[in-house]
Scaffold this motif. Structure first.
Motif, PDB file in Angstrom:
ATOM      1  N   PHE A  71      -8.759  18.010 -17.147  1.00  0.00           N
ATOM      2  CA  PHE A  71      -9.974  18.048 -16.514  1.00  0.00           C
ATOM      3  C   PHE A  71     -11.267  19.125 -16.144  1.00  0.00           C
ATOM      4  N   ALA A  72     -10.437  20.178 -15.477  1.00  0.00           N
ATOM      5  CA  ALA A  72     -10.687  21.208 -15.736  1.00  0.00           C
ATOM      6  C   ALA A  72     -11.443  22.172 -16.732  1.00  0.00           C
ATOM      7  N   GLY A  73     -10.998  22.227 -17.454  1.00  0.00           N
ATOM      8  CA  GLY A  73     -11.189  23.532 -19.204  1.00  0.00           C
ATOM      9  C   GLY A  73     -12.387  22.148 -19.838  1.00  0.00           C
ATOM     10  N   THR A  74     -12.621  20.906 -19.896  1.00  0.00           N
ATOM     11  CA  THR A  74     -13.411  20.028 -20.511  1.00  0.00           C
ATOM     12  C   THR A  74     -14.780  20.268 -19.233  1.00  0.00           C
ATOM     13  N   TYR A 196     -12.508  30.394 -18.582  1.00  0.00           N
ATOM     14  CA  TYR A 196     -11.492  29.796 -17.507  1.00  0.00           C
ATOM     15  C   TYR A 196     -11.016  28.644 -19.170  1.00  0.00           C
ATOM     16  N   GLY A 197     -12.282  28.053 -18.809  1.00  0.00           N
ATOM     17  CA  GLY A 197     -12.066  26.724 -19.874  1.00  0.00           C
ATOM     18  C   GLY A 197     -10.631  26.957 -21.376  1.00  0.00           C
ATOM     19  N   VAL A 198     -11.528  27.725 -21.994  1.00  0.00           N
ATOM     20  CA  VAL A 198     -10.590  28.495 -22.679  1.00  0.00           C
ATOM     21  C   VAL A 198      -8.924  28.982 -22.109  1.00  0.00           C
ATOM     22  N   HIS A 199      -8.871  28.816 -21.495  1.00  0.00           N
ATOM     23  CA  HIS A 199      -7.517  29.487 -20.342  1.00  0.00           C
ATOM     24  C   HIS A 199      -6.616  28.050 -20.420  1.00  0.00           C
ATOM     25  N   GLU A 200      -7.138  27.066 -19.417  1.00  0.00           N
ATOM     26  CA  GLU A 200      -6.971  26.004 -19.611  1.00  0.00           C
ATOM     27  C   GLU A 200      -6.078  24.907 -20.863  1.00  0.00           C
ATOM     28  N   PHE A 201      -7.494  25.558 -22.022  1.00  0.00           N
ATOM     29  CA  PHE A 201      -6.723  24.632 -23.343  1.00  0.00           C
ATOM     30  C   PHE A 201      -5.636  24.673 -24.122  1.00  0.00           C
ATOM     31  N   GLN A 202      -5.799  26.958 -23.503  1.00  0.00           N
ATOM     32  CA  GLN A 202      -4.562  27.574 -23.869  1.00  0.00           C
ATOM     33  C   GLN A 202      -3.242  26.748 -23.234  1.00  0.00           C
ATOM     34  N   GLU A 203      -3.446  26.843 -22.188  1.00  0.00           N
ATOM     35  CA  GLU A 203      -1.728  26.168 -21.363  1.00  0.00           C
ATOM     36  C   GLU A 203      -1.620  23.962 -21.872  1.00  0.00           C
ATOM     37  N   ASP A 211       0.047  33.691 -25.127  1.00  0.00           N
ATOM     38  CA  ASP A 211       0.656  34.825 -24.255  1.00  0.00           C
ATOM     39  C   ASP A 211       0.465  35.506 -25.109  1.00  0.00           C
ATOM     40  N   ALA A 212      -0.471  36.007 -26.115  1.00  0.00           N
ATOM     41  CA  ALA A 212      -1.628  36.819 -26.512  1.00  0.00           C
ATOM     42  C   ALA A 212      -2.007  37.867 -25.786  1.00  0.00           C
ATOM     43  N   PHE A 213      -1.583  39.342 -25.169  1.00  0.00           N
ATOM     44  CA  PHE A 213      -2.387  39.041 -23.709  1.00  0.00           C
ATOM     45  C   PHE A 213      -3.579  40.387 -24.292  1.00  0.00           C
ATOM     46  N   ALA A 214      -4.952  40.458 -24.352  1.00  0.00           N
ATOM     47  CA  ALA A 214      -5.272  41.545 -24.367  1.00  0.00           C
ATOM     48  C   ALA A 214      -5.124  42.493 -23.149  1.00  0.00           C
ATOM     49  N   TRP A 215      -5.460  41.737 -22.071  1.00  0.00           N
ATOM     50  CA  TRP A 215      -4.593  42.873 -21.146  1.00  0.00           C
ATOM     51  C   TRP A 215      -3.674  41.784 -19.959  1.00  0.00           C
ATOM     52  N   ASP A 216      -2.710  42.601 -19.068  1.00  0.00           N
ATOM     53  CA  ASP A 216      -1.636  41.976 -18.211  1.00  0.00           C
ATOM     54  C   ASP A 216      -1.865  43.146 -16.413  1.00  0.00           C
ATOM     55  N   VAL A 217      -2.302  42.507 -16.183  1.00  0.00           N
ATOM     56  CA  VAL A 217      -3.178  44.053 -14.917  1.00  0.00           C
ATOM     57  C   VAL A 217      -2.140  43.985 -13.689  1.00  0.00           C
ATOM     58  N   THR A 218      -1.395  42.539 -13.663  1.00  0.00           N
ATOM     59  CA  THR A 218      -1.061  41.893 -12.513  1.00  0.00           C
ATOM     60  C   THR A 218       0.257  43.101 -11.746  1.00  0.00           C
ATOM     61  N   SER A 219       0.862  43.397 -12.339  1.00  0.00           N
ATOM     62  CA  SER A 219       1.535  44.604 -11.576  1.00  0.00           C
ATOM     63  C   SER A 219       0.433  45.483 -10.696  1.00  0.00           C
ATOM     64  N   PHE A 220       0.014  45.789 -11.132  1.00  0.00           N
ATOM     65  CA  PHE A 220      -1.320  46.249  -9.956  1.00  0.00           C
ATOM     66  C   PHE A 220      -2.443  45.976  -8.959  1.00  0.00           C
ATOM     67  N   THR A 240      -4.545  38.384 -16.254  1.00  0.00           N
ATOM     68  CA  THR A 240      -4.160  37.887 -17.714  1.00  0.00           C
ATOM     69  C   THR A 240      -4.700  37.518 -18.558  1.00  0.00           C
ATOM     70  N   THR A 241      -5.442  38.216 -19.458  1.00  0.00           N
ATOM     71  CA  THR A 241      -6.560  37.778 -19.931  1.00  0.00           C
ATOM     72  C   THR A 241      -6.223  37.532 -21.769  1.00  0.00           C
ATOM     73  N   SER A 242      -5.975  36.413 -21.941  1.00  0.00           N
ATOM     74  CA  SER A 242      -5.834  36.166 -24.154  1.00  0.00           C
ATOM     75  C   SER A 242      -6.448  37.114 -24.321  1.00  0.00           C
ATOM     76  N   TRP A 243      -6.194  37.072 -25.935  1.00  0.00           N
ATOM     77  CA  TRP A 243      -7.040  37.787 -27.163  1.00  0.00           C
ATOM     78  C   TRP A 243      -8.116  36.984 -27.392  1.00  0.00           C
ATOM     79  N   LEU A 244      -8.165  35.796 -26.927  1.00  0.00           N
ATOM     80  CA  LEU A 244      -9.018  34.082 -27.627  1.00  0.00           C
ATOM     81  C   LEU A 244     -10.024  34.437 -26.636  1.00  0.00           C
TER      82      LEU A 244
END
Length: 272
Positions: A71-74, A196-203, A211-220, A240-244
């Motif tokens: 629903f959120a992605g759509t 965000y919609g792309v992320h929801e549909f990836q999930e 899981d193909a991240f362009a970056w993952d900066v959650t550590s800082f 955490t942003t994927s390349w897509l």
């Protein structure tokens, strides 16, 4: 707060200007008796817009986790499409908006009060539905709903105040520049909503590469930190942003900002 403030300021001022044009025209042409049905149409549009926002919120909370993601992605994709169409519509029709609205008022007034209320309703509901849908999807992308709600209230308060002052000729605002700059800000917010919609549909497994991240900066930069929330709410940055997601974000900005900011071509003069 900033993203919802921008949305409310832009959409609220558009609606305020539309109502101001309608009211001023009826007063100027000596038809104050028709103000009651006009305000009734405006009030109905506001109620329907609020009901739409409530429906979206309640529906999402009643769904299963997977259903909520779908629903959120759509709704994110729908909101981005709607907002993109609206910023180009406003750019195209802004110059003739007053004449267009006044023509609709004349046609509706001759048909009766109910027709005038309907004309006012449809003139405002477009902004209201867009705002409800876009605000709902924007709320899904941020982590601090309290500050987002505050930005929404402040944006509407400022837009209504500006609309009233413009109607009373108390201030002069370069509306062309305002709508251009606010349109750019909306497009940037829309790019984040699209990501965000792309992320929801990836999930959900509908799109590849979750899981193909362009970056993952959650550590800082924590998602719920002030910096993370600020970047998420303004430019749609995700820790955490994927390349897509990144590719869609960049392509959307390029595909929309370039034509939006380009000046219309002058028509060639043909000599007889």
């Amino acid at each position: 707060m900033l993203s919802t403030f921008i949305i409310a300021l832009r959409e609220g001022l558009e609606a305020s200007l539309i109502v101001g044009i309608l009211v001023a025209y009826l007063v100027k042409t000596g038809r104050k008796a028709l103000l009651a049905p006009l305000w009734a149409g405006v009030a109905l549009a506001v109620v329907v817009s609020l009901a739409t926002g409530a429906f979206l919120t309640i529906t999402s909370t009643e769904l299963s986790p997977r259903g909520e993601e779908f629903f959120a992605g759509t709704t994110s994709f729908l909101a981005v499409g709607f907002v993109t169409w609206m910023v180009f519509w406003m750019k195209r029709t802004a110059r003739n908006l007053r004449n267009e609205l006044q023509g609709k008022v004349d046609a509706a007034a001759s048909a009766g009060p109910l027709a005038l209320a309907g004309a006012a309703f449809f003139a405002v509901i477009r902004e209201g539905l867009e705002t409800s849908l876009f605000v709902y999807t924007n709320f899904q992308t941020v982590h601090d709903t309290t500050s987002s709600a505050t930005g929404l209230i402040l944006g509407f308060a400022v837009s209504i105040t500006l609309g009233y002052l413009i109607y009373k000729s108390s201030i002069k605002l370069n509306l062309s520049k305002f709508f251009t700059y606010s349109g750019v800000a909306l497009i940037i917010v829309a790019a984040g909503v699209l990501s965000y919609g792309v992320h929801e549909f990836q999930e959900l497994g509908y799109l590849p590469g979750p899981d193909a991240f362009a970056w993952d900066v959650t550590s800082f930069i924590a998602k719920d930190s002030i910096l993370g929330a600020s970047l998420s709410g303004t430019i749609g940055f995700d820790t955490t942003t994927s390349w897509l997601q990144l590719g869609v974000y960049v392509m959307y900005l390029g595909a929309v900002l370039v034509p939006y900011l380009s000046k219309p071509r002058a028509k060639a003069v043909v000599n007889a």
